[in-house]
Design a protein around this motif. Structure first.
Motif, PDB file in Angstrom:
ATOM      1  N   ALA A   4       0.024  -0.468  -1.781  1.00 55.48           N
ATOM      2  CA  ALA A   4       0.232   0.827  -2.419  1.00 55.48           C
ATOM      3  C   ALA A   4       0.318   1.884  -1.324  1.00 55.48           C
ATOM      4  CB  ALA A   4      -0.914   1.143  -3.377  1.00 55.48           C
ATOM      5  N   VAL A   5       1.396   2.642  -1.283  1.00 55.03           N
ATOM      6  CA  VAL A   5       1.584   3.707  -0.299  1.00 55.03           C
ATOM      7  C   VAL A   5       1.131   5.018  -0.932  1.00 55.03           C
ATOM      8  CG1 VAL A   5       3.246   4.936   1.143  1.00 55.03           C
ATOM      9  CG2 VAL A   5       3.516   2.481   0.743  1.00 55.03           C
ATOM     10  N   ARG A   6       0.190   5.701  -0.280  1.00 50.13           N
ATOM     11  CA  ARG A   6      -0.359   6.941  -0.832  1.00 50.13           C
ATOM     12  C   ARG A   6      -0.293   8.057   0.207  1.00 50.13           C
ATOM     13  NH1 ARG A   6      -2.578   4.801  -5.354  1.00 50.13           N
ATOM     14  NH2 ARG A   6      -3.467   2.700  -5.211  1.00 50.13           N
ATOM     15  N   ASP A   7      -0.251   9.311  -0.285  1.00 53.20           N
ATOM     16  CA  ASP A   7      -0.233  10.442   0.639  1.00 53.20           C
ATOM     17  C   ASP A   7      -1.654  10.802   1.061  1.00 53.20           C
ATOM     18  OD1 ASP A   7      -1.391  11.800  -1.472  1.00 53.20           O
ATOM     19  OD2 ASP A   7       0.409  12.962  -1.976  1.00 53.20           O
ATOM     20  N   GLU A   8      -1.768  11.930   1.794  1.00 52.54           N
ATOM     21  CA  GLU A   8      -3.079  12.329   2.320  1.00 52.54           C
ATOM     22  C   GLU A   8      -4.106  12.589   1.215  1.00 52.54           C
ATOM     23  OE1 GLU A   8       0.274  13.689   4.927  1.00 52.54           O
ATOM     24  OE2 GLU A   8      -0.245  13.813   2.804  1.00 52.54           O
ATOM     25  N   LYS A   9      -3.607  12.937   0.021  1.00 51.39           N
ATOM     26  CA  LYS A   9      -4.504  13.212  -1.096  1.00 51.39           C
ATOM     27  C   LYS A   9      -4.754  11.981  -1.960  1.00 51.39           C
ATOM     28  CE  LYS A   9      -2.996  18.030  -1.417  1.00 51.39           C
ATOM     29  NZ  LYS A   9      -2.376  19.065  -2.304  1.00 51.39           N
ATOM     30  N   GLY A  10      -4.190  10.872  -1.564  1.00 54.35           N
ATOM     31  CA  GLY A  10      -4.378   9.648  -2.334  1.00 54.35           C
ATOM     32  C   GLY A  10      -3.396   9.469  -3.472  1.00 54.35           C
ATOM     33  N   GLU A  11      -2.397  10.347  -3.569  1.00 53.00           N
ATOM     34  CA  GLU A  11      -1.406  10.245  -4.634  1.00 53.00           C
ATOM     35  C   GLU A  11      -0.426   9.112  -4.328  1.00 53.00           C
ATOM     36  OE1 GLU A  11      -3.155  12.931  -6.944  1.00 53.00           O
ATOM     37  OE2 GLU A  11      -1.266  11.963  -7.508  1.00 53.00           O
ATOM     38  N   TYR A  12      -0.098   8.359  -5.350  1.00 53.42           N
ATOM     39  CA  TYR A  12       0.791   7.199  -5.196  1.00 53.42           C
ATOM     40  C   TYR A  12       2.214   7.640  -4.870  1.00 53.42           C
ATOM     41  CZ  TYR A  12       3.481   3.027  -6.588  1.00 53.42           C
ATOM     42  OH  TYR A  12       4.346   1.956  -6.633  1.00 53.42           O
ATOM     43  N   LEU A  13       2.784   7.081  -3.797  1.00 48.75           N
ATOM     44  CA  LEU A  13       4.155   7.375  -3.385  1.00 48.75           C
ATOM     45  C   LEU A  13       5.108   6.212  -3.632  1.00 48.75           C
ATOM     46  CD1 LEU A  13       3.547   9.151   0.049  1.00 48.75           C
ATOM     47  CD2 LEU A  13       3.963  10.211  -2.185  1.00 48.75           C
ATOM     48  N   GLY A  14       4.550   5.005  -3.693  1.00 47.13           N
ATOM     49  CA  GLY A  14       5.407   3.844  -3.900  1.00 47.13           C
ATOM     50  C   GLY A  14       4.711   2.562  -3.472  1.00 47.13           C
ATOM     51  N   THR A  15       5.481   1.479  -3.488  1.00 49.54           N
ATOM     52  CA  THR A  15       4.963   0.154  -3.114  1.00 49.54           C
ATOM     53  C   THR A  15       5.760  -0.393  -1.936  1.00 49.54           C
ATOM     54  OG1 THR A  15       4.209  -0.364  -5.359  1.00 49.54           O
ATOM     55  CG2 THR A  15       4.654  -2.233  -3.886  1.00 49.54           C
ATOM     56  N   LEU A  16       5.033  -0.915  -0.961  1.00 49.47           N
ATOM     57  CA  LEU A  16       5.652  -1.525   0.218  1.00 49.47           C
ATOM     58  C   LEU A  16       5.469  -3.030   0.155  1.00 49.47           C
ATOM     59  CD1 LEU A  16       7.003  -0.884   3.011  1.00 49.47           C
ATOM     60  CD2 LEU A  16       4.712  -1.061   3.986  1.00 49.47           C
ATOM     61  N   GLU A  17       6.582  -3.769   0.243  1.00 48.86           N
ATOM     62  CA  GLU A  17       6.534  -5.233   0.294  1.00 48.86           C
ATOM     63  C   GLU A  17       6.794  -5.669   1.726  1.00 48.86           C
ATOM     64  OE1 GLU A  17       9.953  -7.907  -0.555  1.00 48.86           O
ATOM     65  OE2 GLU A  17       8.819  -8.387  -2.364  1.00 48.86           O
ATOM     66  N   VAL A  18       5.903  -6.506   2.265  1.00 49.28           N
ATOM     67  CA  VAL A  18       6.039  -7.024   3.624  1.00 49.28           C
ATOM     68  C   VAL A  18       6.037  -8.549   3.562  1.00 49.28           C
ATOM     69  CG1 VAL A  18       5.079  -7.058   5.952  1.00 49.28           C
ATOM     70  CG2 VAL A  18       4.829  -5.006   4.530  1.00 49.28           C
ATOM     71  N   THR A  19       7.096  -9.165   4.048  1.00 49.53           N
ATOM     72  CA  THR A  19       7.268 -10.614   3.948  1.00 49.53           C
ATOM     73  C   THR A  19       7.385 -11.215   5.343  1.00 49.53           C
ATOM     74  OG1 THR A  19       8.466 -10.289   1.880  1.00 49.53           O
ATOM     75  CG2 THR A  19       8.636 -12.456   2.911  1.00 49.53           C
ATOM     76  N   GLN A  20       6.694 -12.347   5.571  1.00 52.18           N
ATOM     77  CA  GLN A  20       6.700 -12.960   6.902  1.00 52.18           C
ATOM     78  C   GLN A  20       6.534 -14.468   6.798  1.00 52.18           C
ATOM     79  OE1 GLN A  20       3.539 -11.541   9.440  1.00 52.18           O
ATOM     80  NE2 GLN A  20       4.525 -12.247  11.314  1.00 52.18           N
ATOM     81  N   ASP A  21       7.224 -15.188   7.675  1.00 54.33           N
ATOM     82  CA  ASP A  21       7.016 -16.625   7.813  1.00 54.33           C
ATOM     83  C   ASP A  21       5.829 -16.831   8.734  1.00 54.33           C
ATOM     84  OD1 ASP A  21       8.928 -19.364   9.360  1.00 54.33           O
ATOM     85  OD2 ASP A  21       7.117 -19.349   8.113  1.00 54.33           O
TER      86      ASP A  21
END
Length: 407
Positions: free
Chosen positions: A375-392
């Protein structure tokens, strides 16, 4: 009465009633007879548009998918009479059709004779034939690239024009076909004499449904897409197709849109000077930013707070295919119907603050893939979006001992 039957709106309503009767359990032959009396010609894509309207009215997508083959059987005669659109060699639809011809050749000239021979062969001596069938089924497995281009390149553009129901239904059927092929191959590879009849049944089931999908693509999906998409959109599909690959063939070359694509014009307009972008820890040019993402050892995708895909990193060897058509697409449309509810629950947990991250891991294409969601949040903790990170992580698991810079 003939004027009434030829009335477009009346015909649409009558077809809706036929589909609803199918879902209520009426016999196929009964509703098929009614349909044959109702229409002489069916415009390309009309069935899909009607299914879309039913979905908009609340009919579950799973119900449309469950009876997808029944729908096609009812409308088959009318659809066969509709003219197929012409496409030039190299056009994405031409390539899709050439792949279908290659699939049909494998099914008709290689798999069908083997199945016939298997029927005539005593079960105790059928092992070598089962292995040959496994090899041919492996060839059919290449249809995954065909389906993947359809799902990740063509469907997003249809969604752009608010045609969302038919793609979701077709994606679900594609996944069922993938599973049928895997099931048939598993029986062939692990053949036992007492499973001879089961092998024949599974192979015939897989072949039948692959052919059904070919029919639906060429009589419903492709005509509808050709009527809907603009030339620059087909051009973008063509550009992005190489990243996913092709099924059993090498595509023809030569097709070009009559006019330049929107993206080409924007690229030329933006080719002038670009300033640095300042961050709290430094500043980078847009080119540097893009190349940094390209060279990261992980794949990144970002979905904003409105559940719309805004960015993905074009790393050199992506684990899961991403194409530019995914940008602007709602996240629930980027996943097979069977997993949409999981994705929606995860995003809802992030938005509500119940979770900040979630990890999944699986074996895929010879890799051991770790998929991490944040969960990506700003300095106030407000939700900005979702980051997906994929790795072998398989190469990382193989690391032992130490290797220092000094070494």
């Amino acid at each position: 009465m003939s004027e009434l039957i030829n009335n477009r709106e009346y015909r649409k309503q009558a077809i809706r009633e036929i589909i609803m009767d199918l879902h209520a359990g009426r016999p196929v032959e009964e509703v098929k007879a009614r349909f044959d009396k109702l229409v002489r010609n069916l415009a390309p894509g009309e069935l899909s548009l009607i299914e879309q309207s039913l979905i908009n009215e609340g009919l579950p997508i799973e119900e449309v998918q469950r009876l997808c083959d029944v729908h096609a059987a009812v409308f088959r005669d009318a659809l066969k009479r509709s003219a197929e659109p012409e496409t030039a060699p190299g056009h994405p639809v031409h390539t899709f059709k050439e792949e279908n011809r290659a699939l049909e050749k494998v099914m008709d000239t290689e798999i069908a004779p083997l199945v016939d021979e298997l029927r005539r062969t005593p079960a105790e001596a059928a092992g070598p034939l089962a292995l040959k069938l496994a090899e041919k089924l492996n060839l059919l497995g290449d249809v995954d690239k065909h389906y993947s281009r359809k799902e990740n390149l063509l469907f997003p553009y249809l969604e752009k024009y608010e045609i969302t129901g038919p793609p979701k239904v077709m994606w679900g059927v594609d996944d069922e076909n993938r599973q049928r092929l895997k099931a048939a191959k598993a029986v062939a590879v692990n053949f036992r004499p007492d499973r001879k009849d089961e092998l024949i049944a599974k192979v015939e089931e897989a072949v039948h449904h692959l052919k059904e999908m070919i029919f639906k693509e060429e009589k419903i999906l492709f005509p509808m897409a050709l009527e809907t998409l603009a030339e620059d959109e087909w051009q973008q599909i063509l550009v992005d197709s190489d990243e996913i690959g092709y099924c059993l063939i090498e595509p023809a070359q030569g097709w070009k849109p009559v006019r330049e694509s929107v993206q080409d014009r924007e690229t030329i307009a933006d080719s002038g000077s670009r300033d640095h972008i300042r961050f709290s820890t430094g500043m980078l040019t847009p080119q540097e930013i893009e190349r940094i993402f390209t060279h990261l050892p992980v794949d990144i995708t970002f979905v904003d707070k409105n559940d719309v895909v805004k960015f993905f990193s074009a790393t050199q060897e992506r684990i899961f295919a991403r194409t530019r058509t995914v940008i602007g697409r709602r996240v629930e449309n980027c996943h097979p119907p069977a997993s949409v509810h999981i994705v929606e629950k995860l995003v809802d947990d992030f938005k509500s603050g119940r979770k900040d991250h979630e990890d999944f891991w699986l074996h895929f294409a010879g890799k051991y893939v770790l998929i991490r969601y944040y969960a990506v949040r700003d300095e106030k903790g407000e939700y900005l979006g979702t980051l997906e990170v994929t790795q072998d992580i398989r190469p990382i698991q193989a690391i032992t001992g130490e290797k220092r810079i000094a070494d």
